[in-house]
Enzyme design. Structure first.
Site, short mmCIF file in Angstrom:
data_model
loop_
_atom_site.label_atom_id
_atom_site.label_comp_id
_atom_site.label_asym_id
_atom_site.label_seq_id
_atom_site.Cartn_x
_atom_site.Cartn_y
_atom_site.Cartn_z
N LYS A 1 -10.24 6.13 4.15
CA LYS A 1 -11.55 5.71 4.64
C LYS A 1 -12.69 6.18 3.76
O LYS A 1 -13.59 5.41 3.43
CB LYS A 1 -11.76 6.25 6.07
CG LYS A 1 -13.13 5.96 6.67
CD LYS A 1 -13.29 4.49 6.91
CE LYS A 1 -14.73 4.09 7.10
NZ LYS A 1 -15.42 3.88 5.81
N CYS B 1 0.82 -1.22 0.00
CA CYS B 1 0.00 0.00 0.00
C CYS B 1 0.85 1.26 0.00
O CYS B 1 0.31 2.37 -0.11
CB CYS B 1 -0.93 -0.01 1.21
SG CYS B 1 -1.77 -1.59 1.42
N CYS C 1 -13.07 0.53 8.58
CA CYS C 1 -12.31 -0.10 7.49
C CYS C 1 -12.50 0.70 6.20
O CYS C 1 -13.62 1.12 5.88
CB CYS C 1 -12.79 -1.52 7.25
SG CYS C 1 -12.80 -2.57 8.72
N HIS D 1 -9.09 3.70 -1.28
CA HIS D 1 -7.74 3.14 -1.12
C HIS D 1 -7.38 2.20 -2.27
O HIS D 1 -7.34 0.99 -2.10
CB HIS D 1 -7.66 2.42 0.23
CG HIS D 1 -6.30 1.84 0.55
ND1 HIS D 1 -5.13 2.31 0.00
CD2 HIS D 1 -5.94 0.81 1.38
CE1 HIS D 1 -4.11 1.59 0.46
NE2 HIS D 1 -4.57 0.69 1.29
#
Lengths: 398, 398
Positions: free
Chosen positions: A329, A84, A207, A333
């Site tokens: 969030k 990431c 998440c 992502h």
């Protein structure tokens, strides 16, 4: 060692786009990046592309596969990957290329396509960024790894579920003002805390989503910057760090040592500290990650992040605005695009182009990008180096 | 822009090692790299790891996964990938890191594990480095792509199957003297030309094997080199180039434009030309690739490579020795380790450590590393910058 500047930065919308490919998303980001600059594609000396693997479509050579699509074939192109943190590292490598004297104008960015593969495939693609033998193959998901970090933080420091939920509330409120955000709607504290559990203690609102998207940044040397723009955003400091890939092998479950090292180096190089920041974009893949980031980059003392967010200190009107973009969030992502996407927000804030999210004349911003559960991290400090009179809405007016 | 030097270089054996992991192979290479230097692991400022994906074991974060295994956790680690040119690009990025002033000692290398997965998986892992939509998904293998290049070269320039076979004969003769080689045996011209066809006109002996292995290189700044060794091998020039990933989209089938651009840049930066080379390690994944390399790096005119190899000019006693290591053909081709492995041979030749393959006091060598069928390429020039009296068998004697 000459200075590097951000000349332009842009992104595609982040979301679920079954009609787009990884190439078309990258092209959209690149086109937005050129806006307001005098850069022609032929000016680019080098390109660096961060991606985990564009969903398995082009596992080898995805770098040249996207740069050829925007007319840059021939240009030296490297793909970098640190899960990431892929495009945060791409930006860092761009800074190195410029400081090395081997390039005057570098395109650094990233792309990922995640939503048009099966849930099983998404789990696989995320899982392979975690530790293989003892985490992925034993059935631990990424939410599970971060849930262990949240549990440790709660046990050690008394952090509460509602404090985690404040991350969601703030970032959704910010993302609701970001036209590029995937989940651009507000949520309440009750919504976040009472949502279904994903991995105890993390609820659905703790998440980030899975996302398609791309983001790119143009970096120029101090010798070349004036040819391309008057909007001078200087890379004031860069730091990176790694750690053991498996959480179970590290010294702590309630922080990210690689990020602490990265931030320390970036502050040292910039001759600055957390008190100098007007804003930060931090890696909130899960709510606990944003709280750990506060501590790792020094916004508050270790263990105090729960109280710190509850105090409102990181809201846009607080001491240090965090994730004005909406963060991972709410904005989304797309793994390989996330780090460069953070730089897009930093550039927009420092050039007055952040629209409804614009802060009042910020001077210094930080980006904080983490790979996996902390196997890699990279931090950049950006500094406004132009008069506000010279730029308006990101367009040069001088 | 300060100079970068190679301090040390080492590799694991290349071959099929069911008892080894990607981590243990990397460790072996790293240990060999430290030999004969004063480097301690704690001296390393940064690490760059090239791999296509270590056979699918750790698709995300394979960089930190291998560097933690050799005691470098904490050190900024980036994985780079450009298919078969991954670690050539890793070395180039190491040079940038040093020239940028952001690091004084960099570990750059690569690793791959290929032989303990199914033939189908190997085809997949190689295929995903080719163009996806029109090559891999239409059934074209890598041998098939290079067969098209061989056919074009034969049609345009009259190159013959026996000329292709000369590559195998020379490289197997060299590899038979390399204790690290996977296929360390000699072959005859008749063996090579009469072997079973893999993809017409390429026979089995015109194709490299699949390989497990690792190779690493330590690079130091001119400011730091003397702390670590007296064996001074200077990076005299670096060049890289990319191209369209799909062969069918390029201007030519009978050469690799990205490699030509990379070589041109490397020569320019070094202030040198092909006439200055004492030896070269070139990317002979298939026999035709070595012939195209001769033309792309300027050892002979375009179209003349078939006659050039048949003349013996690239044998160890010829005008410019090529692939004294045995090349990808005999030494082996562990995708992510190949580019760094070429630098190992260059370092060994320039420090007198090449054993039975040692050339007579070479001054300048080139490495040529190609990704996919030419979507990426990287070329380095290395120059001896020490007295021969100071080194013996790669060990510093002064």
């Amino acid at each position: 060692m000459r200075d590097a500047y951000v000349v332009g930065a842009g992104q595609s919308d982040f979301g679920s786009f079954p009609g787009e490919s990884y190439r078309s998303l990258f092209r959209t980001a690149f086109e937005h990046t050129l806006e307001g600059t005098a850069v022609e594609p032929g000016d680019v000396d080098e390109a660096i592309v961060g991606t985990l693997g564009v969903g398995g479509r082009q596992l080898g050579l995805p770098g040249p596969a996207v740069t050829e699509h925007v007319g840059l074939h021939g240009v030296p192109t490297t793909r970098v990957e640190n899960a990431c943190a892929a495009s945060g590292y791409a930006v860092r490598q761009g800074v190195q290329a410029i400081r090395s004297g081997m390039a005057d104008l570098v395109l650094a960015g990233g792309v990922e396509v995640m939503t048009d593969v099966s849930a099983e495939a998404v789990r696989y693609w995320l899982g392979v960024s975690g530790e293989t033998e003892w985490e992925r193959l034993s059935g631990t998901t990424f939410a599970g790894v971060y849930a262990q970090m949240a549990s440790a933080h709660m046990r050690e420091h008394g952090t509460t579920v509602d404090q985690l939920s404040h991350v969601a509330v703030k970032n959704h409120a910010n993302g609701a003002k970001n036209p590029h955000a995937q989940l651009g709607f507000e949520c309440s504290l009750a919504d976040a805390s009472a949502a279904p559990t994903v991995a105890d203690p993390l609820t659905l609102y703790h998440c980030c989503p899975t996302t398609d998207g791309a983001a790119t940044v143009l970096l120029a040397s101090e010798d070349a910057i004036d040819r391309f723009t008057d909007a001078r955003v200087r890379v004031a400091g860069v730091g990176a760090g790694s750690d053991r890939v498996g959480l179970f092998q590290r010294d702590t479950y309630s922080g990210v040592p690689a990020a602490r090292r990265a931030a320390g180096t970036a502050y040292d190089r910039a001759g600055a500290g957390p008190g100098d920041l007007d804003f930060a974009e931090v890696h909130d893949c899960f709510a606990i990650a944003e709280l750990m980031a506060y501590e790792d980059i020094g916004l508050c003392e270790r263990g105090e992040a729960g109280q710190y967010i509850a105090s409102g200190a990181t809201r846009p009107d607080g001491e240090t605005a965090v994730n004005t973009s909406g963060g991972l969030k709410s904005k989304g992502h797309p793994i390989g695009a996330t780090g460069a996407g953070q730089v897009v927000e930093a550039f927009d804030q420092l050039t007055g182009a952040a629209g409804d999210r614009q802060l009042d004349a910020p001077e210094v911003g930080l980006t904080h990008n983490v790979g996996g559960s902390g196997g890699a991290a990279v931090v950049h400090l950006f500094e406004r180096d132009h008069d506000w009179a010279d730029v308006s809405d990101g367009e040069v007016v001088a």
